[in-house]
Design an enzyme around this catalytic site. Structure first.
Site, mmCIF file in Angstrom:
data_model
loop_
_atom_site.group_PDB
_atom_site.id
_atom_site.type_symbol
_atom_site.label_atom_id
_atom_site.label_comp_id
_atom_site.label_asym_id
_atom_site.label_seq_id
_atom_site.Cartn_x
_atom_site.Cartn_y
_atom_site.Cartn_z
ATOM 1 N N GLY A 142 0.717 -5.143 0.697
ATOM 2 C CA GLY A 142 -0.367 -5.168 -0.281
ATOM 3 C C GLY A 142 0.076 -5.748 -1.614
ATOM 4 C CB ALA B 239 -0.866 -0.026 1.253
ATOM 5 C CD GLU C 245 -2.550 -7.733 2.149
ATOM 6 O OE1 GLU C 245 -2.254 -6.551 1.911
ATOM 7 O OE2 GLU C 245 -3.233 -8.086 3.128
ATOM 8 C CD GLU D 61 1.296 -5.882 5.366
ATOM 9 O OE1 GLU D 61 2.127 -6.775 5.645
ATOM 10 O OE2 GLU D 61 0.662 -5.848 4.278
HETATM 11 N N1 3HC Z 1 4.569 3.454 0.210
HETATM 12 C C1 3HC Z 1 5.020 4.689 -0.094
HETATM 13 N N2 3HC Z 1 6.301 4.951 -0.392
HETATM 14 C C2 3HC Z 1 7.167 3.919 -0.375
HETATM 15 C C3 3HC Z 1 6.757 2.611 -0.054
HETATM 16 C C4 3HC Z 1 5.392 2.392 0.248
HETATM 17 N N3 3HC Z 1 4.924 1.189 0.533
HETATM 18 N N4 3HC Z 1 7.842 1.811 -0.110
HETATM 19 C C5 3HC Z 1 8.876 2.586 -0.469
HETATM 20 N N5 3HC Z 1 8.462 3.855 -0.634
HETATM 21 C C6 3HC Z 1 9.273 5.013 -1.068
HETATM 22 C C7 3HC Z 1 10.305 5.415 -0.034
HETATM 23 O O1 3HC Z 1 9.757 6.312 0.897
HETATM 24 C C8 3HC Z 1 11.363 6.058 -0.900
HETATM 25 O O2 3HC Z 1 10.898 7.342 -1.220
HETATM 26 P P1 3HC Z 1 11.927 8.543 -1.433
HETATM 27 O O3 3HC Z 1 12.806 8.134 -2.560
HETATM 28 O O4 3HC Z 1 11.053 9.700 -1.701
HETATM 29 O O5 3HC Z 1 12.673 8.648 -0.129
HETATM 30 C C9 3HC Z 1 11.312 5.231 -2.171
HETATM 31 O O6 3HC Z 1 10.048 4.585 -2.169
HETATM 32 C C10 3HC Z 1 12.390 4.165 -2.259
HETATM 33 O O7 3HC Z 1 12.366 3.392 -1.075
HETATM 34 P P2 3HC Z 1 13.710 2.887 -0.376
HETATM 35 O O8 3HC Z 1 14.645 4.027 -0.212
HETATM 36 O O9 3HC Z 1 13.310 2.126 0.831
HETATM 37 O O10 3HC Z 1 14.280 1.931 -1.521
HETATM 38 P P3 3HC Z 1 14.992 0.534 -1.401
HETATM 39 O O11 3HC Z 1 15.292 0.126 -2.780
HETATM 40 O O12 3HC Z 1 16.070 0.579 -0.379
HETATM 41 O O13 3HC Z 1 13.874 -0.469 -0.790
HETATM 42 C C11 3HC Z 1 11.714 -1.505 -0.592
HETATM 43 C C12 3HC Z 1 12.712 -0.750 -1.503
HETATM 44 C C13 3HC Z 1 12.292 -2.856 -0.205
HETATM 45 C C14 3HC Z 1 10.428 -1.657 -1.362
HETATM 46 C C15 3HC Z 1 11.473 -0.681 0.679
HETATM 47 O O14 3HC Z 1 11.154 0.638 0.314
HETATM 48 C C16 3HC Z 1 10.385 -1.170 1.572
HETATM 49 O O15 3HC Z 1 10.601 -2.059 2.354
HETATM 50 N N6 3HC Z 1 9.188 -0.541 1.489
HETATM 51 C C17 3HC Z 1 8.109 -0.741 2.401
HETATM 52 C C18 3HC Z 1 7.399 -2.026 2.197
HETATM 53 C C19 3HC Z 1 6.241 -2.111 3.154
HETATM 54 O O16 3HC Z 1 6.334 -1.906 4.333
HETATM 55 N N7 3HC Z 1 5.072 -2.472 2.598
HETATM 56 C C20 3HC Z 1 3.892 -2.659 3.360
HETATM 57 C C21 3HC Z 1 3.075 -1.427 3.301
HETATM 58 S S1 3HC Z 1 1.658 -1.524 4.329
HETATM 59 C C22 3HC Z 1 0.549 -2.412 3.405
HETATM 60 O O17 3HC Z 1 0.840 -2.837 2.323
HETATM 61 C C23 3HC Z 1 -0.795 -2.580 4.014
HETATM 62 C C24 3HC Z 1 -1.626 -3.545 3.289
HETATM 63 O O18 3HC Z 1 -1.627 -4.776 3.961
HETATM 64 C C25 3HC Z 1 -3.042 -3.083 3.151
#
Ligand code: 3HC
Length: 690
Positions: free
Chosen positions: A101, A62, A104, A124
Site C-alpha cells: 500500500g 497496509a 500504491e 502482497e
Molecule cells: N503492518 C503491520 N505491522 C508491520 C508491517 C505492516 N505492513 N510491516 C512491519 N510491521 C511491524 C512488524 O510486525 C514489527 O513489529 P514488532 O516490532 O511489533 O515485531 C515492526 O513493524 C518492524 O518490522 P520488522 O521487524 O520486519 O522490521 P525491519 O526493519 O526488519 O523490516 C520492513 C521493515 C521491510 C518494512 C518489513 O517489516 C516488511 O517487509 N514489512 C511488510 C511489508 C508488506 O508486506 N507490505 C504489504 C502489506 S499488504 C498491503 O499493503 C495490501 C495493500 O495492497 C492494500
C-alpha cells in the site's frame, strides 16, 4: 494523536506521516492523509502537495494487523482516489522502503522522488494476496505490464536506481527528499501533469501485452495451487482490457476474497511469528551481543563444511578444523565442489568463490581454535566425543569465546560440564545442508549467559538464518516432533498403508517430500544407528536396513532407484516385507484415506508440540511453526503445525488422539494436558499469545 501532520512551506503543503515503527497505513493514517489532501486543496495559498514520512520506512504498506478485522473507513482505495483526484498535484518524497500500500500511495501521486537507498515493491503475493489499492492497475500503466508483473509476482522490492530506470521514479536525490519533492511539486503545478490512471488502456502496447501473457503462462504453471497467482494474472489482464475504475474493481474483489482465504491467514500468521521469534524472553535490547570477528568450526564433514560455508558467505573468516589432514582435504574439496556448482549455474562469480574459499582456513588440531570469537563443534554425535572436544576447547579457546555445539539431540549442559565456563556453552543446531537451510535452533541451557544467547541470535541473522531460541531437551523442538512423525509413519505401514501412500498424503498437503522418500534420500542407516544406540526398535525400518537397503545411495530403500534415478519406484519386495511384518504382529491390514494418513502423521506432532510448550522448550506456538517451516519444509501457507492444529480445531485433534491411543495402546499418543485444557476451553494455541 494525529498520525499525519500538515505544514505549508512556501506554496507547497507537506503532509508528513509519523506512525512508528514502519508507517503502516492503519485507519488513523488513512484518515489523516484524506484530511490533509482535503485541507491542502481548500487552502488557496497552496499550489501543490507533498506526502512524506519520518523514520526508516516511507510506508511499509497496509497495516497487516487490521486484516481480518471489520474495515474502518476511509478505505485505502478511497484515500488514493482522493490523492489522484486532487486538483493540486501531489508528489511522494520516498526516503525509505515503499512497500505494498505504501507504493500504491506513491503510484497515486502525480510525481515521485526518492533517496538512493529507497526500495520499492509490492510484496502482497508473499502474504497470499495481491495488491488491493490499485497497484495492479497503476503500475502496469506507469512502467508496462512486462516489468510490473514480475515485481508483483516475486514480491521482491527493486532499488531506487532500477525504479528510476523503469520510469517509476521521476528523480533520485542524494539527500533531502522532501525539498526535492517540493521542488518537483511546484514544477508539476506549473506544468499540469496528468495522473497515471488517466492514461488510456491503449497506451499499454500490444508488445507489452504479449510479453506479459508469456510471463503469466509460466507463472500459472508454477503457481502450485496458490490462488493469488491466477488472481494477479486476472487483475493485470484487467488493466489492459478495462478502464481504470473497472479494473480497480476487479482487483479489489479478488483482493478481498483472497484476504479471507485460509492460506492468506496462515501467511499473515507466519509474518508476525517470524518477527516475534526474534524476541527472546528475558533478553532485552540492554543485553549487548559479543563481537564476532572470526570463527572456528570443528569437523569438516558435510555438516561442518556447510557451517564453515555459512561463515565464509557472510564474510567472516573461519578456521575449519579436523583431526587429520586427509579428512580436512576431503572437506575443503567438498566445499570447493559445492561452490563450483553455484559458479556453473551463474549464481556465484569465480572471484566471489575465490574470496569465500580464502576466508576458510583449514587446520589440523583443536589448538587452531585459539583465536576464534566463536567455535562451532560439528563432530560425531556422541556424548563422549563432544565432552572430550569441549574439555580441550576449554583449555585453548580465548576467554569470552562462545562455544557452541551443533548437536541435534544431546544434552547441552552435560557437554558444558566438560568445561569451566558453562555460561559460554550453548547449542547451535544447523540443518542440512547447512549452507542452504534457513533454520538455526539456538539451544539455551540453564546457566548460559544471556549475552551468549544474544550473540548467537545476532550472528544467526548475519549468517542469513532464522534463529529460534529453544530450551534444552532431547531433540529440542524440530527433531523431537519429527520423531513423532517418523514413528507414526512406521505405525501406518504396519497397519496397512504403503510407503507411496504415506508420502503422497504429505506431498498432497504441501510438503516437497514424504517421510519415506526423505529417509531414502538422507540414508536409512542414520535412523537405524540412532535407534540401536537408544535401544529402540521399528520393525519395518529395521528390516529394511538389515537387508542393506539404505536408500538412494544403495540404489534401494523404501523405493527402488534403477540406474541412479532420483525419483523412487514402488518396490514389490518392500511391500511384501511390510505385509509379512503386519502378519507377524497379528495385524489385519486395512486401507487408509489420505485424510486419515495425514491425521495420524500430524496429530502426534501437534501433541508433542503441546508438551514442548508445557516444558518451556519453545517460548510460543509460533516459534514451533517457524521451526517447521524453515527447517522441515512445512508449507508456509499452512502456517506451521500449531497454526494448522488451530484451524482443524483442538477438540477434533484431542478426539482423534484419544481414539488412536486406545486402538494402539500407546500412552505417548494420549493428549497432552495443555492440549486437553485448550480444547476443553474451546481455545486454540493462538490464544496462548494473549
Ligand atoms: N503492518 C503491520 N505491522 C508491520 C508491517 C505492516 N505492513 N510491516 C512491519 N510491521 C511491524 C512488524 O510486525 C514489527 O513489529 P514488532 O516490532 O511489533 O515485531 C515492526 O513493524 C518492524 O518490522 P520488522 O521487524 O520486519 O522490521 P525491519 O526493519 O526488519 O523490516 C520492513 C521493515 C521491510 C518494512 C518489513 O517489516 C516488511 O517487509 N514489512 C511488510 C511489508 C508488506 O508486506 N507490505 C504489504 C502489506 S499488504 C498491503 O499493503 C495490501 C495493500 O495492497 C492494500
Amino acid at each position: 494523536m494525529t498520525k499525519v501532520q500538515l505544514e505549508v512551506r512556501g506554496k507547497v503543503a507537506i503532509a508528513t506521516i509519523d506512525n512508528p515503527p514502519v508507517n503502516a497505513l492503519g485507519a488513523a493514517v488513512r484518515e489523516g492523509l484524506a484530511a490533509a489532501i482535503k485541507q491542502a486543496n481548500a487552502d488557496a495559498s497552496v499550489v501543490a502537495i507533498v506526502i512524506a514520512s519520518v523514520g526508516k520506512a516511507f510506508i511499509a504498506g497496509a497495516d497487516i494487523s487490521e486484516f481480518g478485522k471489520p474495515p474502518a473507513p476511509p478505505s485505502l482505495p478511497d484515500v488514493l482516489d482522493a490523492i489522484e483526484g486532487s486538483a493540486k498535484p501531489v508528489v511522494a518524497a520516498i526516503q525509505g522502503v515503499a512497500l505494498g500500500g505504501g507504493l500504491e500511495v506513491a503510484l497515486a501521486c502525480h510525481g515521485r522522488v526518492a533517496l538512493p537507498a529507497a526500495r520499492l515493491g509490492l510484496p502482497e503475493i508473499k502474504l497470499g494476496i495481491i495488491p488491493g489499492a490499485g497497484g495492479t492497475q497503476r503500475l502496469p500503466r506507469l512502467i508496462g505490464a512486462a516489468k510490473a508483473f514480475p515485481m508483483m509476482l516475486s514480491g521482491e522490492p527493486i532499488s531506487a536506481g532500477k525504479a528510476l530506470e523503469y520510469g517509476l521514479l521521476d528523480e533520485i536525490v542524494s539527500s533531502d527528499a522532501v525539498a526535492a519533492a517540493v521542488h518537483l511539486a511546484e514544477a508539476l503545478a506549473a506544468e499540469g501533469r496528468r495522473p497515471v490512471t488517466s492514461q488510456a488502456t491503449g497506451e499499454l502496447t500490444e508488445l507489452d501485452r504479449e510479453a506479459f501473457e508469456a510471463l503469466a503462462k509460466d507463472a500459472l504453471k508454477k503457481a502450485e495451487g496458490m490462488p493469488n497467482v491466477p488472481a494477479l494474472v486476472e487483475a493485470v489482464r484487467a488493466s489492459f482490457a478495462l478502464p481504470f475504475a473497472e479494473g480497480a474493481a476487479v482487483e479489489r474483489k479478488l483482493f478481498l476474497s483472497l484476504l479471507v482465504d485460509e492460506r492468506s491467514k496462515a501467511l499473515r500468521h507466519v509474518f508476525f511469528a517470524e518477527r516475534e521469534v526474534a524476541k527472546v524472553p528475558g533478553i532485552g535490547p540492554e543485553v549487548k551481543p559479543r563481537e564476532i570477528a572470526s570463527a572456528a568450526v570443528i569437523g569438516a564433514g558435510t555438516m561442518g563444511g556447510g557451517i564453515a560455508m555459512c561463515f565464509a558467505n557472510a564474510g567472516i573468516p573461519v578456521t575449519l578444523i579436523e583431526t587429520a589432514k586427509a579428512a580436512l582435504d576431503n572437506g575443503v574439496n567438498r566445499i570447493g565442489a559445492i561452490y563450483d556448482i553455484s559458479v556453473s549455474r551463474g549464481s556465484l562469480t569465480p572471484e566471489a568463490k575465490a574470496a569465500r574459499m580464502a576466508l576458510i582456513k583449514p587446520a589440523v588440531g583443536l589448538a587452531a581454535a585459539a583465536g576464534a570469537d566463536i567455535v562451532v563443534e560439528a563432530a560425531f554425535e556422541e556424548m563422549g566425543v563432544k565432552q572430550q572436544i569441549f574439555g580441550e576447547l576449554d583449555k585453548v579457546a580465548k576467554p569470552g569465546a562462545i562455544l557452541a555445539s551443533n548437536t541435534s539431540y544431546l544434552d547441552v549442559p552435560t557437554i558444558a560440564a566438560a568445561t569451566k565456563r558453562p555460561q559460554d556453552v550453548i547449542g547451535m543446531h544447523f540443518f542440512s545442508p547447512a549452507n542452504v537451510m534457513k533454520l538455526l535452533e539456538i539451544v539455551r541451557p540453564k546457566g548460559s549467559a544471556d549475552d551468549a544467547i544474544a550473540t548467537a541470535v545476532a550472528l544467526g541473522r548475519r549468517l542469513g538464518k532464522v534463529p529460534v531460541v529453544v530450551g534444552n531437551g532431547f531433540g529440542f523442538v524440530g527433531n523431537r516432533m519429527l520423531e513423532q512423525r517418523t514413528r507414526a509413519a512406521e505405525r501406518l505401514l504396519v497397519a496397512g498403508a504403503l510407503p507411496h501412500e504415506v508420502d503422497a498424503a504429505l506431498v498432497g498437503f504441501g510438503f516437497k517430500m514424504g517421510p519415506f522418500a526423505m529417509a531414502d534420500l538422507a540414508g536409512n542407516d542414520i535412523g537405524w544407528r540412532s535407534r540401536k544406540a537408544r535401544g529402540l526398535k521399528a520393525a519395518v525400518a529395521d528390516a529394511i536396513c538389515e537387508a542393506g537397503w539404505f536408500g538412494q545411495k544403495t540404489g534401494r530403500g523404501y523405493y527402488i532407484y534403477p540406474q541412479g534415478a532420483r525419483a523412487g519406484q514402488r518396490c514389490p519386495e518392500v511391500e511384501a516385507l511390510i505385509a509379512r511384518i503386519s502378519a507377524e504382529q497379528g495385524v489385519t491390514r486395512r486401507s487408509f484415506t489420505q485424510e486419515e494418513i495425514l491425521a495420524r502423521l500430524l496429530d502426534p506432532m501437534v501433541n508433542e508440540g503441546a508438551r514442548i510448550l508445557e516444558a518451556g522448550i519453545a517460548a510460543r506456538p509460533g516459534d514451533i511453526d517457524i521451526v517447521w517451516i524453515n527447517g522441515y519444509n512445512w508449507p508456509a501457507w499452512r502456517g506451521g503445525p500449531m497454526f494448522w492444529a488451530d484451524s482443524v480445531g483442538l477438540d477434533v485433534i484431542v478426539k482423534r488422539l484419544e481414539a488412536q491411543a486406545a486402538e494402539i495402546g500407546d500412552k505417548a499418543l494420549e493428549p497432552a494436558p495443555l492440549l486437553m485444557r485448550l480444547a476443553a476451553e474451546g481455545k486454540g494455541f493462538a490464544d496462548l499469545r494473549a
